[in-house]
Design a protein around this motif. Structure first.
Motif, PDB file in Angstrom:
ATOM      1  N   ASP A  86       0.827  -1.199   0.000  1.00 51.17           N
ATOM      2  CA  ASP A  86       0.000   0.000   0.000  1.00 51.17           C
ATOM      3  C   ASP A  86       0.874   1.268   0.000  1.00 51.17           C
ATOM      4  O   ASP A  86       0.455   2.318   0.435  1.00 51.17           O
ATOM      5  CB  ASP A  86      -0.900  -0.012   1.242  1.00 51.17           C
ATOM      6  CG  ASP A  86      -2.016   1.008   1.118  1.00 51.17           C
ATOM      7  OD1 ASP A  86      -2.301   1.416  -0.030  1.00 51.17           O
ATOM      8  OD2 ASP A  86      -2.579   1.388   2.153  1.00 51.17           O
ATOM      9  N   THR A  87       2.122   1.142  -0.454  1.00 52.21           N
ATOM     10  CA  THR A  87       3.034   2.286  -0.549  1.00 52.21           C
ATOM     11  C   THR A  87       3.300   2.592  -1.999  1.00 52.21           C
ATOM     12  O   THR A  87       2.957   1.834  -2.897  1.00 52.21           O
ATOM     13  CB  THR A  87       4.362   1.987   0.187  1.00 52.21           C
ATOM     14  OG1 THR A  87       4.965   0.841  -0.412  1.00 52.21           O
ATOM     15  CG2 THR A  87       4.095   1.715   1.665  1.00 52.21           C
ATOM     16  N   GLU A  88       3.940   3.761  -2.226  1.00 54.00           N
ATOM     17  CA  GLU A  88       4.188   4.164  -3.605  1.00 54.00           C
ATOM     18  C   GLU A  88       5.283   3.336  -4.255  1.00 54.00           C
ATOM     19  O   GLU A  88       5.358   3.260  -5.454  1.00 54.00           O
ATOM     20  CB  GLU A  88       4.573   5.640  -3.636  1.00 54.00           C
ATOM     21  CG  GLU A  88       3.432   6.555  -3.213  1.00 54.00           C
ATOM     22  CD  GLU A  88       3.812   8.004  -3.403  1.00 54.00           C
ATOM     23  OE1 GLU A  88       4.951   8.236  -3.857  1.00 54.00           O
ATOM     24  OE2 GLU A  88       2.990   8.877  -3.115  1.00 54.00           O
ATOM     25  N   SER A 106      -2.985   1.194  -4.556  1.00 47.45           N
ATOM     26  CA  SER A 106      -2.320  -0.108  -4.522  1.00 47.45           C
ATOM     27  C   SER A 106      -3.283  -1.193  -5.001  1.00 47.45           C
ATOM     28  O   SER A 106      -4.509  -0.997  -5.010  1.00 47.45           O
ATOM     29  CB  SER A 106      -1.858  -0.415  -3.104  1.00 47.45           C
ATOM     30  OG  SER A 106      -2.973  -0.555  -2.241  1.00 47.45           O
ATOM     31  N   PRO A 107      -2.773  -2.354  -5.407  1.00 48.75           N
ATOM     32  CA  PRO A 107      -3.665  -3.458  -5.805  1.00 48.75           C
ATOM     33  C   PRO A 107      -4.641  -3.854  -4.705  1.00 48.75           C
ATOM     34  O   PRO A 107      -5.789  -4.239  -4.990  1.00 48.75           O
ATOM     35  CB  PRO A 107      -2.691  -4.584  -6.141  1.00 48.75           C
ATOM     36  CG  PRO A 107      -1.430  -3.896  -6.515  1.00 48.75           C
ATOM     37  CD  PRO A 107      -1.357  -2.679  -5.640  1.00 48.75           C
ATOM     38  N   LEU A 108      -4.227  -3.799  -3.460  1.00 48.52           N
ATOM     39  CA  LEU A 108      -5.131  -4.153  -2.365  1.00 48.52           C
ATOM     40  C   LEU A 108      -6.295  -3.182  -2.278  1.00 48.52           C
ATOM     41  O   LEU A 108      -7.455  -3.590  -2.109  1.00 48.52           O
ATOM     42  CB  LEU A 108      -4.350  -4.177  -1.049  1.00 48.52           C
ATOM     43  CG  LEU A 108      -5.155  -4.548   0.198  1.00 48.52           C
ATOM     44  CD1 LEU A 108      -5.745  -5.940   0.066  1.00 48.52           C
ATOM     45  CD2 LEU A 108      -4.279  -4.448   1.443  1.00 48.52           C
ATOM     46  N   ARG A 168       5.684   2.629  -8.553  1.00 54.41           N
ATOM     47  CA  ARG A 168       4.393   2.338  -9.154  1.00 54.41           C
ATOM     48  C   ARG A 168       4.129   3.344 -10.266  1.00 54.41           C
ATOM     49  O   ARG A 168       4.440   4.529 -10.112  1.00 54.41           O
ATOM     50  CB  ARG A 168       3.302   2.436  -8.090  1.00 54.41           C
ATOM     51  CG  ARG A 168       1.923   2.038  -8.616  1.00 54.41           C
ATOM     52  CD  ARG A 168       0.838   2.302  -7.581  1.00 54.41           C
ATOM     53  NE  ARG A 168       1.174   1.625  -6.340  1.00 54.41           N
ATOM     54  CZ  ARG A 168       1.065   2.200  -5.161  1.00 54.41           C
ATOM     55  NH1 ARG A 168       0.692   3.467  -5.081  1.00 54.41           N
ATOM     56  NH2 ARG A 168       1.351   1.537  -4.055  1.00 54.41           N
ATOM     57  N   PRO A 169       3.561   2.942 -11.388  1.00 61.24           N
ATOM     58  CA  PRO A 169       3.232   3.892 -12.464  1.00 61.24           C
ATOM     59  C   PRO A 169       2.276   4.970 -11.969  1.00 61.24           C
ATOM     60  O   PRO A 169       1.541   4.777 -11.007  1.00 61.24           O
ATOM     61  CB  PRO A 169       2.589   3.001 -13.531  1.00 61.24           C
ATOM     62  CG  PRO A 169       3.098   1.629 -13.240  1.00 61.24           C
ATOM     63  CD  PRO A 169       3.290   1.554 -11.764  1.00 61.24           C
ATOM     64  N   ARG A 170       2.298   6.128 -12.661  1.00 64.46           N
ATOM     65  CA  ARG A 170       1.489   7.268 -12.234  1.00 64.46           C
ATOM     66  C   ARG A 170      -0.005   6.988 -12.353  1.00 64.46           C
ATOM     67  O   ARG A 170      -0.795   7.514 -11.579  1.00 64.46           O
ATOM     68  CB  ARG A 170       1.858   8.495 -13.071  1.00 64.46           C
ATOM     69  CG  ARG A 170       3.261   9.008 -12.802  1.00 64.46           C
ATOM     70  CD  ARG A 170       3.532  10.252 -13.639  1.00 64.46           C
ATOM     71  NE  ARG A 170       4.887  10.767 -13.374  1.00 64.46           N
ATOM     72  CZ  ARG A 170       5.403  11.852 -13.961  1.00 64.46           C
ATOM     73  NH1 ARG A 170       4.663  12.529 -14.856  1.00 64.46           N
ATOM     74  NH2 ARG A 170       6.628  12.252 -13.675  1.00 64.46           N
ATOM     75  N   TYR A 171      -0.387   6.167 -13.369  1.00 69.81           N
ATOM     76  CA  TYR A 171      -1.820   5.921 -13.537  1.00 69.81           C
ATOM     77  C   TYR A 171      -2.357   4.988 -12.450  1.00 69.81           C
ATOM     78  O   TYR A 171      -3.565   4.865 -12.273  1.00 69.81           O
ATOM     79  CB  TYR A 171      -2.112   5.345 -14.936  1.00 69.81           C
ATOM     80  CG  TYR A 171      -1.421   4.016 -15.206  1.00 69.81           C
ATOM     81  CD1 TYR A 171      -2.029   2.811 -14.841  1.00 69.81           C
ATOM     82  CD2 TYR A 171      -0.192   3.976 -15.842  1.00 69.81           C
ATOM     83  CE1 TYR A 171      -1.406   1.598 -15.095  1.00 69.81           C
ATOM     84  CE2 TYR A 171       0.434   2.785 -16.105  1.00 69.81           C
ATOM     85  CZ  TYR A 171      -0.167   1.597 -15.731  1.00 69.81           C
ATOM     86  OH  TYR A 171       0.447   0.410 -15.984  1.00 69.81           O
ATOM     87  N   SER A 215       7.396  -5.703   7.270  1.00 75.87           N
ATOM     88  CA  SER A 215       6.032  -5.951   6.827  1.00 75.87           C
ATOM     89  C   SER A 215       5.620  -4.899   5.811  1.00 75.87           C
ATOM     90  O   SER A 215       5.893  -3.721   5.988  1.00 75.87           O
ATOM     91  CB  SER A 215       5.093  -5.906   8.027  1.00 75.87           C
ATOM     92  OG  SER A 215       3.765  -6.020   7.599  1.00 75.87           O
ATOM     93  N   PRO A 216       4.939  -5.271   4.739  1.00 78.21           N
ATOM     94  CA  PRO A 216       4.480  -4.309   3.739  1.00 78.21           C
ATOM     95  C   PRO A 216       3.179  -3.639   4.129  1.00 78.21           C
ATOM     96  O   PRO A 216       2.643  -2.853   3.378  1.00 78.21           O
ATOM     97  CB  PRO A 216       4.282  -5.175   2.499  1.00 78.21           C
ATOM     98  CG  PRO A 216       3.909  -6.507   3.039  1.00 78.21           C
ATOM     99  CD  PRO A 216       4.652  -6.655   4.336  1.00 78.21           C
TER     100      PRO A 216
END
Length: 953
Positions: free
Chosen positions: A228-230, A245-247, A238-241, A349-350
């Motif tokens: 859940d981080t950049e 996060s996936p979660l 992570r790309p700008r678009y 931990s992420p």
């Protein structure tokens, strides 16, 4: 009935700062001692379990930070399941007084542990498919009522689901609950009138429209995509678009999906006050759990820890045994900043603490505790929603009342109908099955009624009903199959009983009565029908099979048509008595032993059946392994109370001595005929030394006399007949029997030459037969007589005997042996009576009638022509009409001495038409070509020298 709940008492809840005890609803403690000022928030938790040791209880305990609720495992066998309704659905509760939150945990059949217990119960009780379905739906109905209760007493409801896929089963469940809540709302409001609560609460039946949250225990995303981080774990940006996060995208996608489903199904509307629940418009209501310490299997965690402690390269003596709780606490602590893999390696931990389950739930709880409440209505017209924050005491008081309203069976009929409607709405399988079976039922009924006769027997009824059930089973489906199958059978049976039943009584020859079900004339049913004058009573008529046969009278001189008999008296007595006035009435009759009723009018004769008595009470028994003497008579031990002696029959004075004649020409045959005389002599001597017993005058035998009949009982009528046609000169050997029905050449009796000893040995007269060299013709007899006179041997006396067989068409013939019919030739009859005297004769013989179907003739009469001499012939007929191990030996009841025939007479012994034992008639196979072991036992003819007179009719 209010269920008995094992409750852990919560004492002084208002005084203590926090209680760690879990209790069950309804609350059994003292409500008056609870806090009256603190306002509380109520959170309800329900959902489905997993088929493993992972349970939603683990998530709840993690949420509370302590092990409050017990973990129920699927393989736990110590669950009390005596009351399956209460054990399968219960609500566990916990009050966190410090945070002012009450947690309710619903345990039902949707949990894996409870489901396993229900399955074990069904298997133990051996329930059918319909009963198993009913049990399951009863439990599901109770779960729905418990869930409806929680929707009325909670502010927040949280659904814990094992996967991240929305279960569409909740759509049908929520719609059914909302419909039922609207129906019972009036009754619910009336039940809250006696409680001091706000009017809005009383009107709506609940504190507010509860919010529904969803928690998914399993995250489908890979580990490296749950960030859940950049920047990712590997340092990639992570790309700008991808701003989320996936979660987060997964959670938002589930929220959109659930919201659209609820809106499409009209579960959610613009006005949340009219809905069963609401979801927040600007807050997250779906949480996907990613912390493996929460979602992991406890058993798997212990195995992992065991693996780490066993195989990791550690210094010896460092580790000490630790409990599961301590290891789980450590895992939770490590989960905030790092996680441990299977090898024990820790890594950062992420996950952020802001995304934890506690934060997800507390943002909704805080809205309740700070008094803001929920305002989830949308649209232009927004009405004021009801929102109440009760005190601890008030809530426990209301929850107890509502628990009784929702979870107990009501007495109000209207409320009962509402609960029945809820059960029907949830049971889609039964509704489909009832619809399907209802369409197939008329088709199956038509199959039963197709091509049925006007009246039919139970065999036809059962066959047609099995065809109907087979058609029904091909199309019917679902749990209602058994109920509709029973209904089909009931309809078929009702159709058969509606004046379509055929009389099931069978004649003594094995033919069915053709009349509809009826009452016999003279029976008790006829008297009752006439007394009651019932128009719907059965018709009164005798049995009839429309089968007629041709039979001759007792003496055989006249024939007539006879109906198929349905009782012993009509078969063996009434038919022959009808010929007495026409033919046999003026003949000399032998009087067979029969029942003589008592002269006392107050005593009514009682009918006794041999099958109703103790078999040990019989006089003699015929065992399947009964041995026979050389002459063929079954060796039986006569009892001390002989019927023959009680009737005054001849005893030992009528019996020959035991000395052999040295000049007898019969040789071995003489020895054979001498054996029964010795046996009868010994029996007679035993019977003289024992007291005599007269036959009963109050009880009579229902059936026929046989070797196993009860002692001292006689039938009311004789099944045998013995008549005298005249003197010996009445029979002409050259002409034969001048009677109707005989086949050509088969009406001649067989000659029996009986040797008589000389005058010097007149007191030792032994019966004998001619040797094989002596012919049966007249010339042979003369040569033998001359030779015997020349040699000073014995003379002979000639008698004539014959066994007559009669078929159903009236065909009659004489047999000369077990396998040969008498046929006269140009040289006369060559056969003698040797085989008739020394061999068993079959009771049934193939008839020579010319017909498409072969017929079986039955041994019906015994003809005896006694000569005028000092020799007398004694008859002792004994018939075994079936296999020796299953059928008794039938006799005349005159005793072992038999019947002594006077000299110079032409006698006819008529045998019974049917043989009826204690278990019914004994019939041969229907196919005449099949041989059947029914026979007239040898020993029928014996010789005596002393005559006696017969009692006349």
């Amino acid at each position: 009935m209010k269920p008995e709940v094992n409750v852990r008492p919560v004492k002084n809840m208002a005084v203590t700062t926090e209680t760690d005890s879990m209790f069950h609803l309804p609350f059994k403690g003292d409500i008056e001692e609870l806090n009256k000022t603190d306002q509380i928030c109520v959170v309800g938790i329900f959902g489905k379990g997993q088929c493993s040791h992972r349970s939603k209880t683990t998530t709840i305990n993690y949420l509370l930070g302590k092990d409050v609720f017990p973990i129920h495992f699927p393989d736990d066998d110590n669950e009390d399941f005596s009351n399956k309704q209460e054990s399968s659905c219960k609500i566990e509760a916990y009050y966190d007084e410090k945070k002012r939150v009450v947690y309710l945990h619903l345990i039902s059949v949707l949990d894996a542990s409870t489901l396993c217990q229900v399955a074990k119960h069904i298997r133990k009780e051996y329930l059918s498919n319909a009963d198993s379905h009913k049990t399951w739906k009863d439990l599901e109905h109770r779960h729905a009522r418990a869930l409806l209760y929680m929707f009325n007493v909670c502010h927040i409801l949280m659904v814990i689901h094992p996967t991240s896929v929305f279960d569409l089963h909740y759509v049908r469940l929520f719609k059914a609950l909302e419909s039922t809540r609207q129906k019972v709302l009036t009754s619910l409001s009336d039940s809250l009138k006696d409680v001091s609560i706000p009017k809005e609460w009383q009107t709506h039946g609940r504190m507010c429209t509860p919010r529904l949250l969803f928690v998914c225990q399993q995250c489908p995303l890979p580990t490296d995509e749950r960030e859940d981080t950049e920047s990712s774990e590997h340092g990639k940006t992570r790309p700008r678009y991808q701003k989320k996060s996936p979660l987060k995208r997964l959670q938002h996608s589930l929220e959109d999906q659930i919201y659209r489903i609820f809106r499409k199904t009209r579960i959610l509307t613009n006005q949340s006050a009219q809905c069963l629940f609401s979801v927040p418009a600007n807050q997250t209501f779906v949480h996907v759990e990613t912390d493996e310490s929460v979602t992991s299997d406890p058993v798997g965690m212990l195995i992992t820890q065991l693996h780490n402690h066993t195989f990791c390269n550690r210094e010896p003596g460092v580790f000490k045994p630790r409990s599961y709780q301590s290891m789980r606490s450590e895992t939770k602590h490590l989960g905030s900043g790092s996680h441990t893999d299977i090898h024990g390696n820790r890594s950062p931990s992420p996950f952020n603490s802001d995304d934890s389950l506690q934060e997800f739930l507390w943002q909704h709880i805080s809205l309740v505790l700070n008094g803001k409440g929920f305002d989830d209505s949308i649209g232009r017209t927004i009405t004021t929603t009801n929102f109440q924050i009760p005190s601890c005491q008030t809530w426990f008081k209301v929850s107890s009342m509502l628990y009784e309203f929702f979870m107990t069976e009501p007495l109000d009929k209207r409320l009962q109908s509402h609960w029945s409607s809820l059960k029907s709405a949830l049971d889609l399988d039964m509704r489909f099955s009832e619809s399907r079976c209802g369409k197939v039922l008329p088709l199956a009924s038509r199959t039963y009624q197709d091509k049925l006769p006007d009246h039919y027997t139970s065999v036809v009824h059962l066959n047609k009903m099995s065809q109907a059930v087979r058609v029904f089973s091909q199309h019917a489906r679902g749990p209602a199959y058994e109920h509709f199958a029973d209904q089909l059978k009931e309809e078929c049976t009702k159709f058969w009983h509606n004046n379509r039943r055929l009389c099931e009584v069978m004649s003594l020859t094995g033919q069915h009565c053709i009349h509809p079900l009826h009452i016999l004339p003279g029976s008790k049913e006829e008297t009752e029908a006439k007394t009651n004058k019932d128009e719907k009573s059965l018709p009164i008529m005798p049995h009839c099979s429309h089968t007629k046969t041709t039979s001759a009278c007792n003496c055989g001189r006249k024939e007539g048509q006879r109906d198929d008999p349905f009782d012993i008296k009509g078969a063996n007595y009434d038919f022959y008595q009808a010929f007495e006035l026409k033919c046999c009435g003026n003949l000399e009759h032998y009087k067979f032993p029969m029942f003589q009723p008592s002269e006392d009018e107050t005593t009514e004769p009682k009918e006794i059946s041999g099958a109703d008595l103790n078999p040990h009470q019989a006089i003699t028994k015929t065992d399947s392994n009964t041995s026979t003497t050389d002459h063929g008579r079954a060796e039986t031990q006569p009892g001390p109370l002989s019927i023959a002696l009680s009737l005054g029959q001849s005893g030992g004075s009528d019996i020959f001595g035991t000395h052999h004649s040295p000049n007898s020409s019969a040789g071995g045959m003489l020895d054979i005929l001498s054996v029964p005389d010795i046996h009868v002599s010994s029996v007679a001597s035993k019977e003289r030394s024992q007291p005599r017993r007269q036959p009963s005058t109050t009880e009579y035998l229902a059936g026929m006399l046989h070797a196993n009949s009860p002692p001292g009982l006689l039938p009311r009528f004789p099944s045998w007949s013995l008549v005298c046609l005249g003197t010996a000169d009445t029979y002409k050997a050259t002409i034969g029997l001048d009677q109707p029905g005989f086949f050509h050449g088969s009406n001649h009796l067989l000659q029996w030459d009986i040797p008589i000893p000389g005058e010097a040995k007149s007191e030792q007269n032994w019966p004998g037969l001619p040797s094989e060299s002596v012919g049966g013709g007249r010339r042979g007899g003369k040569k033998m007589d001359k030779r015997s006179q020349k040699d000073g041997g014995d003379s002979h006396v000639r008698a004539y005997i014959g066994n007559e067989y009669e078929c159903a068409r009236g065909g009659r013939f004489i047999c000369s042996g077990p396998d040969k019919m008498v046929k006269i030739t140009s040289g006369g009859i060559k056969e003698t009576a040797n085989r008739l005297v020394t061999m068993d004769m079959p009771l049934y013989f193939p008839c020579a009638c010319r017909s498409v179907k072969s017929h079986r003739a039955q041994l019906t009469r015994i003809f005896v022509v006694t000569p005028e001499s000092a020799v007398q012939i004694r008859l002792n007929p004994r018939v075994q009409p079936g296999p020796a191990n299953t059928t008794p030996i039938f006799n005349t009841g005159v005793g072992d001495d038999g019947i002594l025939l006077p000299t110079n007479g032409f006698w006819v012994l008529r045998l019974p038409y049917v043989y009826v034992g204690d278990n019914g008639p004994i019939l041969p196979p229907a196919d005449a070509s099949i041989s059947y072991p029914a026979k007239l036992l040898k020993g029928l003819f014996t010789i005596k020298t002393v005559g006696s007179t017969l009692p006349k009719k």
